[in-house]
Design an enzyme around this catalytic site. Structure first.
Site, PDB file in Angstrom:
ATOM      1  N   CYS B 444       0.642  -1.041  -0.021  1.00  0.00           N
ATOM      2  CA  CYS B 444      -0.131   0.044  -0.005  1.00  0.00           C
ATOM      3  C   CYS B 444       0.912   1.108   0.119  1.00  0.00           C
ATOM      4  CB  CYS B 444      -0.876   0.055   1.142  1.00  0.00           C
ATOM      5  SG  CYS B 444      -0.318  -0.248   2.762  1.00  0.00           S
ATOM      6  N   HIS B 488      -2.530   0.556   7.125  1.00  0.00           N
ATOM      7  CA  HIS B 488      -2.630   0.678   5.380  1.00  0.00           C
ATOM      8  C   HIS B 488      -2.463   2.198   5.285  1.00  0.00           C
ATOM      9  CE1 HIS B 488      -4.178  -0.373   1.607  1.00  0.00           C
ATOM     10  NE2 HIS B 488      -5.180   0.608   1.843  1.00  0.00           N
ATOM     11  N   ASP B 504      -7.831   4.729  -3.337  1.00  0.00           N
ATOM     12  CA  ASP B 504      -6.714   3.873  -2.831  1.00  0.00           C
ATOM     13  C   ASP B 504      -6.304   2.871  -3.981  1.00  0.00           C
ATOM     14  OD1 ASP B 504      -5.410   1.861  -1.470  1.00  0.00           O
ATOM     15  OD2 ASP B 504      -7.155   1.363  -0.203  1.00  0.00           O
TER      16      ASP B 504
END
Lengths: 374, 724
Positions: B444, B488, B504
């Site tokens: 991420c 995250h 995202d």
């Protein structure tokens, strides 16, 4: 808890400690005006009247936090602050638990004294000087009407624990468990000859956690005549004034009562006269007999005894009275013209003599005479 | 102090002290510095030696000098280890030294009090249910010490053999080591104190912190305020709980996993290696106690102002940042809202911290962007990542409209051969270039920073947001657990008219990571379970064990929510639920009533009160007799005495009913018959029943019958006496 039958002296562990009167206490006592103290005494006398037997109940039990209890409260506050500042509920909870524990302890400490019955046991004789012990019997008495056997809670032995008895400013005696009828002796130091009122007994306990002092002032009506302290002296027996004048042989007839013989012990005879030495040698129980003085009645005269002061002379007289009684001899006592005890024999006579000696020229003795005269 | 009657410290007290010492010190051992542990251990061993009579008590001089030495050393290192740690160490050393030095009962009491304080101290950090139970046990043992001072052993037949060893006098007894009766009594006392403590716990006012306290120095856990590319992969190896969330039942039930983006940190500065917070934001955060940040009300779009209310219980992170969804607001006085719509605590989270949040998922985040923030959010390190810059320029050329451009960038990750891995190959100096064009593998943080980098390069204000994504739903208690491995990072891009929007990129590469949660895309064993050997998370694949895990976890959750997080609002809720809407005075009455009931119960169990039939029997009989006397139907004491001198009258009794009932009945019968024959007959029966019930051994059936008749007659007599 199960108790085996222990030896009586083991049950009762008497421990002496120094009188508990700190300077601070004395100062505070002085600071209280006399008037107020009198009123307190009056109030106390009304609330807890003098009686040979007294059962503690809510009317006569006082409870206040002890110094440790105050420290405990301090800890509770500290923990609460700590918990508040760190916003920690568990610490606050702990402080509340400790507070609640305090509260539970108050109930337990009340229960520890409630229903405790104190009974004064008649004290035959106490001699001046040294430590006098006043016998008090502790037992449990149910305050309610229920029979004590029906109480399912706790064994009887655990009803009253760690109870401390003392006279004001005196050593204490501590009773660890009150088991059935428990005899204990409350000490009193330095008694003086004469009539003595030792005052109220402080009954106190810090059970169960020492957080609160639970106490009571019990007046068991323990008035007692303190006999003069015996002091060994040569026994001087004489005829009393009138007879002395008639008898030209004079005053001295000392040491009349001589040891006579040993004979077989007859059950019922005084154990004082058993020849223990011979018994220990395996010769069986024998009684020592003394020759009884025959002839003129004998008098103990205070005037014949020399000493520094009246107290010493009285002490010597007291010893002579005991000694002659031990020998089972007939005698009378002449203290002065107004105080004469007729000749007699036996223990009750001895007590009469000793009481007369004890009260001779004391304030209480004079008061008594005055009241009799009136 | 006129405390105990003498200053002997009994052997059982000494034994309990040995036990307490270990019990109190053991939970604190990681707070103690090594040399303090050493001193404590020596003190303990010495005490054991004294207990068994092997060594003498230490000379006072030695203890005093040790105490002074320790205190000075602690004073010197206090600044290094933190004031609170120094305080604990000081207390512990004092505790240990007092422990060997103790000579009097008074010293024991001091030890006990300090012991309670140390228990309170342990509760600061150890506050799960099990820890609480454990510390409750320690408290019980600590109370035992006090009890042993005041309660003699159960065997009264013991030889008191006062022995002088050093200065401590020891009373030896033949009793066994462990005095269970004292422990039981201690347990009883505490158990009886608990109900009242619980009531107090509920009603006692909860105040805000009165002054600032120093906090423990601890290793910080969770996210840090800068993100290098390796950081989050470290976190994914941790199965520790980060926080738990319970949604209010009023909000719609379960939220989908892809909605759970827990914003924690906004990182808007990139130096080519790490992302971190801009100094201006750091300044706001450090000054948050003094200057409250300006709070903007959520910018709602009118037509769709959905709000989500929930409660978060954060585990101690020793940081100040908190977790929230989208635009998060809270009116908890212990935290504040930052300009970037995050929540921030005023103090370090050193213990479980519960706070209520309301989030507005549809609110616009910053409709207007200030110039400073815009410039911060467009900043890029100079002369780095030329390939990325070229790619961005290409995107800008192809898609002039910002939203289209972002959509294209997102799908770029999808179309190219990127793949998601927690252990990516190392990156060179041109980090973003390396990732985008060489490795094409990362997690991420890589994707988020690459997206932000490209967006900034095309002139769109963008920033990296670090936080947690997802949550494990516990069906038992209906709450989400968020673990550290759910950490995250994603991107937020500011678009004209829409404010900051969440993008995202990870969702493009590993959509199941976002849709179904971390566990769906990764095997636990290779990530968060690899470092921790023992954790209940291992049971995830065994259904019944997993159920059990959920049950235990929900117990812990309720504990945190209702006990650790109990505050004024919760108190109001509880009171409302229990008593409905009541006034303060009514509440006070209820509390008072409850407390007195508890007191009576304690008194009953202590053996103060007893209710038995016999009691009632006597009472009722005596009350009737008393009434007869009061009516003048019976001669007073003096007269009875003269007539019947043999009647055994109790010396204290003022009235005649103390005379044997038979005689009493016989005596009053003639006069009573004269006055009222009916009453006389009734009383004769009453008296006979009383005698039978009290003195006869009756079969149970007959006994019950007689009791019934006795009470019936009692009522009749009372009425009769009242009327006459």
């Amino acid at each position: 808890m199960i108790h085996s039958k222990p030896a009586p002296d083991a049950q009762l562990k008497t421990q002496l400690a120094a009188p508990r009167q700190t300077l601070l206490m004395r100062l505070t006592l002085k600071a209280i005006p006399k008037k107020l103290r009198l009123r307190w005494q009056k109030w106390l006398a009304k609330r807890i009247p003098a009686s040979r037997q007294f059962t503690l109940s809510h009317k006569s039990i006082f409870i206040l936090p002890s110094a440790f209890g105050l420290a405990w409260v301090g800890l509770i506050l500290l923990l609460y602050l700590f918990g508040t500042n760190y916003q920690n509920n568990l610490i606050i909870g702990l402080s509340l638990l400790l507070a609640s524990l305090f509260q539970t302890c108050i109930i337990y400490s009340y229960k520890n004294l409630a229903g405790l019955r104190l009974s004064a046991i008649k004290n035959p004789q106490i001699y001046a000087g040294g430590t006098a012990s006043f016998a008090v019997e502790l037992s449990h008495h149910d305050l309610g009407l229920a029979a004590s056997q029906s109480n399912p809670h706790g064994s009887r032995d655990n009803r009253h624990q760690q109870i401390c008895l003392r006279f004001a400013n005196q050593h204490h005696v501590r009773v660890k468990h009150v088991i059935n009828e428990q005899l204990t002796y409350v000490p009193l130091d330095n008694c003086q000859r004469g009539r003595l009122n030792p005052g109220r007994i402080t009954v106190e306990s810090y059970f169960p956690l020492g957080l609160c002092r639970t106490w009571s002032y019990v007046d068991l009506d323990l008035q007692q005549i303190i006999f003069a302290k015996p002091k060994p002296y040569e026994i001087i027996l004489s005829a009393a004034d009138k007879e002395a004048q008639e008898d030209e042989h004079g005053l001295q007839r000392a040491g009349v009562s001589e040891f006579n013989e040993l004979r077989a012990y007859v059950p019922g005879e005084s154990l004082k006269q058993v020849a223990w030495k011979q018994w220990a040698q395996g010769k069986g129980l024998l009684t020592k007999t003394f020759s009884q003085p025959q002839g003129k009645p004998l008098w103990l005269l205070l005037a014949n005894i020399t000493g520094h002061d009246i107290e010493e002379r009285l002490s010597k007289l007291a010893w002579q009275v005991d000694e002659l009684s031990r020998r089972q001899q007939v005698f009378g006592v002449v203290l002065d013209n107004a105080h004469t005890i007729e000749q007699n024999i036996g223990d009750s006579h001895r007590i009469t003599c000793q009481q007369a000696i004890a009260l001779f020229q004391t304030k209480s003795g004079r008061d008594e005479e005055a009241s009799h005269a009136g | 102090m006129q405390d105990n009657f003498d200053s002997h410290i009994g052997r059982s007290t000494l034994f309990w002290l040995l036990l307490t010492n270990i019990a109190i010190l053991s939970p604190l051992f990681d707070k103690i510095m090594p040399w303090s542990i050493g001193i404590c251990a020596i003190c303990f061993l010495w005490r054991v030696g004294i207990y068994f009579g092997r060594v003498a008590a230490p000379p006072k001089l030695l203890v005093t000098s040790l105490a002074i030495g320790a205190a000075t050393t602690l004073g010197l290192v206090a600044s290094q280890i933190g004031a609170l740690n120094a305080l604990v160490n000081l207390l512990l050393l004092g505790y240990a030294l007092k422990y060997i030095e103790m000579r009097q009962v008074r010293d024991v009491k001091v030890l006990v009090l300090v012991g309670y304080f140390l228990i309170g101290f342990s509760l600061l950090e150890y506050n799960s249910i099990l820890n609480t139970l454990h510390l409750l046990l320690v408290s019980t043992i600590n109370t035992c010490v006090l009890i042993s001072l005041y309660q003699e052993q159960s065997q009264p037949a013991m030889e008191s053999l006062p022995e002088s060893r050093g200065n401590v006098r020891i009373t030896r007894s033949k009793s066994s080591l462990l005095n269970l009766s004292q422990f039981k009594f201690s347990l009883k006392l505490l158990a009886q104190s608990l109900p009242l403590a619980l009531i107090l716990f509920v009603v006692f006012p909860r105040l805000p912190p009165l002054w600032l306290m120093p906090s423990m120095d601890n290793a910080r856990t969770g996210l840090s305020n800068e993100m290098a590319f390796g950081d989050i992969s470290q976190l994914t190896r941790s199965a520790e709980l980060a926080f738990r969330v319970g949604f209010d039942s009023k909000s719609q039930g379960r939220l989908a996993n892809q909605d759970l983006y827990w914003r924690t940190l906004v990182l808007d500065e990139y130096d080519g290696k790490t992302w971190h917070q801009h100094p201006s934001m750091q300044a706001i955060q450090t000054l948050v106690r003094q200057i409250k940040p300006t709070q903007s009300t959520p910018d709602l779009q009118g037509h769709n102002n959905k709000s989500i209310a929930y409660n978060i219980i954060s585990e101690p992170s020793y940081q100040k940042w908190l977790y929230g969804l989208d635009v998060a607001t809270s009116d908890d006085p212990k935290l504040t809202m930052l300009p970037d719509h995050r929540l921030y605590a005023l103090n370090d989270i050193t213990q479980r911290f519960s706070y209520a949040v309301v989030s507005y998922p549809n609110a616009v985040m910053d409709r207007e962007l200030s110039k400073t923030i815009a410039s911060i959010s467009l900043q890029l390190p100079k002369g780095l990542n030329p390939q990325t810059l070229a790619l961005a320029a290409q995107f800008k050329l192809d898609y002039p409209k910002p939203s289209d451009r972002l959509a294209a960038m997102m799908s770029y990750f999808n179309r190219q051969a990127f793949f998601y891995t927690l252990s990516p190959p190392p990156l060179g100096k041109q980090q973003v270039d390396d990732f985008l064009f060489n490795n094409k593998a990362g997690f991420c943080a890589h994707y988020a920073s690459a997206l932000v980098y490209m967006a900034r390069a095309t002139g769109l204000p963008a920033r990296v947001v670090a936080g947690y994504q997802g949550g494990e739903y516990n069906p038992e208690a209906g709450y989400y657990s968020v673990y550290q491995y759910m950490a995250h990072a994603w991107a937020e891009v500011w678009l004209e008219g829409q404010g900051w929007q969440r993008f995202d990129p990870t969702a493009m590469i590993a959509p199941e990571r976002i849709l179904d949660g971390f566990d769906a895309s990764f095997d636990g064993a290779s990530s968060y379970l690899s470092d921790t050997l023992f954790t209940s998370l291992r049971f995830k694949h065994t259904p019944w064990l997993n159920d059990l895990r959920y049950k235990m976890a929900s117990l812990d959750y309720y504990w945190s929510l209702w006990v650790l997080g109990f505050d004024e609002t919760k108190k109001q809720q509880v009171l409302d639920k229990l008593f409905g809407d009541i006034s303060l005075s009514q509440l006070a009455m209820i509390i008072l009533g409850l407390s007195s009931v508890i007191l009576l119960l304690i008194a009953y169990s202590a053996g103060l009160l007893h209710f038995s039939f016999e009691d009632k029997l006597n009472r009722r009989y005596l009350s009737i007799c008393q009434r007869l006397i009061n009516k003048g139907l019976v001669e007073t004491k003096a007269q009875v005495n003269s007539q019947a001198p043999l009647a055994p009258i109790a010396p204290m009794a003022p009235i005649t009913p103390m005379a044997p009932p038979q005689r009493f009945a016989a005596e009053i019968a003639p006069k009573l018959t004269q006055v009222n024959p009916k009453l006389a007959k009734q009383f004769a029966g009453f008296s006979a029943l009383y005698i039978a019930l009290k003195y006869q051994n009756l079969p149970p059936k007959q006994r019950r019958l007689k009791q019934k008749r006795f009470h019936a007659l009692y009522r009749k007599l009372r009425f009769g006496l009242l009327v006459n």
